[in-house]
Scaffold this motif. Sequence first.
Motif, PDB file in Angstrom:
ATOM      1  N   GLY A 180      35.412  53.738  84.091  1.00 47.52           N
ATOM      2  CA  GLY A 180      36.623  53.112  83.579  1.00 47.52           C
ATOM      3  C   GLY A 180      37.899  53.850  83.944  1.00 47.52           C
ATOM      4  N   ASP A 181      37.821  54.798  84.862  1.00 50.58           N
ATOM      5  CA  ASP A 181      39.006  55.540  85.296  1.00 50.58           C
ATOM      6  C   ASP A 181      39.958  54.654  86.089  1.00 50.58           C
ATOM      7  OD1 ASP A 181      37.924  57.779  84.108  1.00 50.58           O
ATOM      8  OD2 ASP A 181      37.168  58.624  85.981  1.00 50.58           O
ATOM      9  N   ILE A 182      39.387  53.686  86.822  1.00 49.74           N
ATOM     10  CA  ILE A 182      40.203  52.763  87.614  1.00 49.74           C
ATOM     11  C   ILE A 182      39.739  51.341  87.332  1.00 49.74           C
ATOM     12  CG2 ILE A 182      40.767  54.402  89.466  1.00 49.74           C
ATOM     13  CD1 ILE A 182      38.507  53.211  91.131  1.00 49.74           C
ATOM     14  N   ASP A 183      40.627  50.386  87.512  1.00 51.68           N
ATOM     15  CA  ASP A 183      40.250  48.996  87.274  1.00 51.68           C
ATOM     16  C   ASP A 183      39.689  48.374  88.555  1.00 51.68           C
ATOM     17  OD1 ASP A 183      42.546  48.769  88.764  1.00 51.68           O
ATOM     18  OD2 ASP A 183      43.584  47.419  87.387  1.00 51.68           O
ATOM     19  N   GLU A 184      39.256  47.112  88.444  1.00 47.81           N
ATOM     20  CA  GLU A 184      38.600  46.461  89.575  1.00 47.81           C
ATOM     21  C   GLU A 184      39.529  46.265  90.763  1.00 47.81           C
ATOM     22  OE1 GLU A 184      36.050  42.453  90.696  1.00 47.81           O
ATOM     23  OE2 GLU A 184      36.817  42.697  88.655  1.00 47.81           O
ATOM     24  N   VAL A 185      40.785  45.947  90.499  1.00 53.08           N
ATOM     25  CA  VAL A 185      41.750  45.729  91.584  1.00 53.08           C
ATOM     26  C   VAL A 185      41.942  47.014  92.381  1.00 53.08           C
ATOM     27  CG1 VAL A 185      44.137  45.130  92.115  1.00 53.08           C
ATOM     28  CG2 VAL A 185      42.915  43.883  90.316  1.00 53.08           C
ATOM     29  N   GLU A 186      42.121  48.125  91.680  1.00 47.59           N
ATOM     30  CA  GLU A 186      42.300  49.411  92.365  1.00 47.59           C
ATOM     31  C   GLU A 186      41.018  49.819  93.089  1.00 47.59           C
ATOM     32  OE1 GLU A 186      43.806  53.979  91.502  1.00 47.59           O
ATOM     33  OE2 GLU A 186      43.682  52.552  89.843  1.00 47.59           O
ATOM     34  N   TYR A 187      39.862  49.555  92.451  1.00 43.23           N
ATOM     35  CA  TYR A 187      38.576  49.887  93.084  1.00 43.23           C
ATOM     36  C   TYR A 187      38.421  49.149  94.403  1.00 43.23           C
ATOM     37  CZ  TYR A 187      33.564  49.725  94.019  1.00 43.23           C
ATOM     38  OH  TYR A 187      32.343  49.779  94.625  1.00 43.23           O
ATOM     39  N   ARG A 188      38.642  47.856  94.375  1.00 41.89           N
ATOM     40  CA  ARG A 188      38.472  47.057  95.596  1.00 41.89           C
ATOM     41  C   ARG A 188      39.483  47.442  96.672  1.00 41.89           C
ATOM     42  NH1 ARG A 188      34.544  43.455  95.147  1.00 41.89           N
ATOM     43  NH2 ARG A 188      33.969  42.700  93.095  1.00 41.89           N
ATOM     44  N   ALA A 189      40.707  47.754  96.284  1.00 43.38           N
ATOM     45  CA  ALA A 189      41.725  48.162  97.256  1.00 43.38           C
ATOM     46  C   ALA A 189      41.344  49.488  97.915  1.00 43.38           C
ATOM     47  CB  ALA A 189      43.088  48.272  96.580  1.00 43.38           C
ATOM     48  N   ARG A 190      40.917  50.445  97.115  1.00 43.92           N
ATOM     49  CA  ARG A 190      40.539  51.746  97.668  1.00 43.92           C
ATOM     50  C   ARG A 190      39.264  51.652  98.512  1.00 43.92           C
ATOM     51  NH1 ARG A 190      42.268  56.734  94.134  1.00 43.92           N
ATOM     52  NH2 ARG A 190      44.219  55.948  93.284  1.00 43.92           N
ATOM     53  N   LEU A 191      38.330  50.812  98.074  1.00 41.48           N
ATOM     54  CA  LEU A 191      37.100  50.619  98.842  1.00 41.48           C
ATOM     55  C   LEU A 191      37.414  49.998 100.203  1.00 41.48           C
ATOM     56  CD1 LEU A 191      34.015  50.877  98.776  1.00 41.48           C
ATOM     57  CD2 LEU A 191      33.940  48.565  97.812  1.00 41.48           C
ATOM     58  N   GLU A 192      38.336  49.062 100.220  1.00 42.04           N
ATOM     59  CA  GLU A 192      38.730  48.445 101.486  1.00 42.04           C
ATOM     60  C   GLU A 192      39.363  49.470 102.424  1.00 42.04           C
ATOM     61  OE1 GLU A 192      41.890  45.065 102.963  1.00 42.04           O
ATOM     62  OE2 GLU A 192      40.946  44.825 100.995  1.00 42.04           O
ATOM     63  N   VAL A 193      40.184  50.359 101.890  1.00 36.60           N
ATOM     64  CA  VAL A 193      40.809  51.410 102.704  1.00 36.60           C
ATOM     65  C   VAL A 193      39.740  52.353 103.253  1.00 36.60           C
ATOM     66  CG1 VAL A 193      42.335  53.430 102.621  1.00 36.60           C
ATOM     67  CG2 VAL A 193      43.040  51.282 101.554  1.00 36.60           C
ATOM     68  N   LEU A 194      38.788  52.759 102.404  1.00 42.13           N
ATOM     69  CA  LEU A 194      37.718  53.652 102.864  1.00 42.13           C
ATOM     70  C   LEU A 194      36.902  53.018 103.987  1.00 42.13           C
ATOM     71  CD1 LEU A 194      36.299  55.144  99.546  1.00 42.13           C
ATOM     72  CD2 LEU A 194      37.494  56.366 101.357  1.00 42.13           C
ATOM     73  N   ARG A 195      36.549  51.769 103.815  1.00 41.37           N
ATOM     74  CA  ARG A 195      35.715  51.098 104.819  1.00 41.37           C
ATOM     75  C   ARG A 195      36.488  50.799 106.098  1.00 41.37           C
ATOM     76  NH1 ARG A 195      31.955  47.281 100.925  1.00 41.37           N
ATOM     77  NH2 ARG A 195      30.709  49.022 100.160  1.00 41.37           N
ATOM     78  N   ALA A 196      37.785  50.571 105.991  1.00 42.34           N
ATOM     79  CA  ALA A 196      38.602  50.307 107.188  1.00 42.34           C
ATOM     80  C   ALA A 196      38.787  51.562 108.023  1.00 42.34           C
ATOM     81  CB  ALA A 196      39.950  49.739 106.788  1.00 42.34           C
ATOM     82  N   ASN A 197      38.799  52.724 107.379  1.00 45.10           N
ATOM     83  CA  ASN A 197      39.031  53.986 108.078  1.00 45.10           C
ATOM     84  C   ASN A 197      37.754  54.749 108.348  1.00 45.10           C
ATOM     85  OD1 ASN A 197      41.847  53.712 108.187  1.00 45.10           O
ATOM     86  ND2 ASN A 197      41.981  54.311 106.028  1.00 45.10           N
ATOM     87  N   ARG A 198      36.611  54.116 108.208  1.00 41.34           N
ATOM     88  CA  ARG A 198      35.324  54.773 108.446  1.00 41.34           C
ATOM     89  C   ARG A 198      35.197  55.151 109.916  1.00 41.34           C
ATOM     90  NH1 ARG A 198      30.283  51.594 106.312  1.00 41.34           N
ATOM     91  NH2 ARG A 198      31.379  52.008 104.384  1.00 41.34           N
ATOM     92  N   PRO A 199      34.880  56.427 110.220  1.00 40.35           N
ATOM     93  CA  PRO A 199      34.815  56.870 111.624  1.00 40.35           C
ATOM     94  C   PRO A 199      33.670  56.260 112.424  1.00 40.35           C
ATOM     95  CG  PRO A 199      34.147  58.635 110.163  1.00 40.35           C
ATOM     96  CD  PRO A 199      34.633  57.511 109.294  1.00 40.35           C
ATOM     97  N   ASP A 200      32.586  55.845 111.770  1.00 31.20           N
ATOM     98  CA  ASP A 200      31.454  55.275 112.502  1.00 31.20           C
ATOM     99  C   ASP A 200      31.606  53.775 112.746  1.00 31.20           C
ATOM    100  OD1 ASP A 200      31.149  54.596 109.873  1.00 31.20           O
ATOM    101  OD2 ASP A 200      28.983  54.850 109.852  1.00 31.20           O
TER     102      ASP A 200
END
Length: 86
Positions: free
Chosen positions: A64-84
């Motif tokens: 519960g540290d972050i809400d769903e909107v922030e989770y999905r936004a950060r997850l999208e950033v992580l997956r977009a910048n994945r080196p592999d």
Amino acid sequence: MTHAGWGGGPGWFLLIPLFWIILLIVLFAVFSRRWRHGWADHPGGWQAPAARAEGTLAERFAQGDIDEVEYRARLEVLRANRPDRR
């Protein structure tokens, strides 16, 4: 009359190679099990940085540290910048 040396006969000569064979079998069994299951399954094991980051993000969302909107936004950033990613 006794023989010089170990004096135990040929039985002692066979125990040394038998000891090393048993030791190698035990080591092979332990390390092959870890290799088959992957080092990431064990505490302190190797895991890709992207997977660790996504795991941390999922934990924060679950706690519960972050809400769903922030989770999905950060997850999208992580997956977009994945080196592999190709």
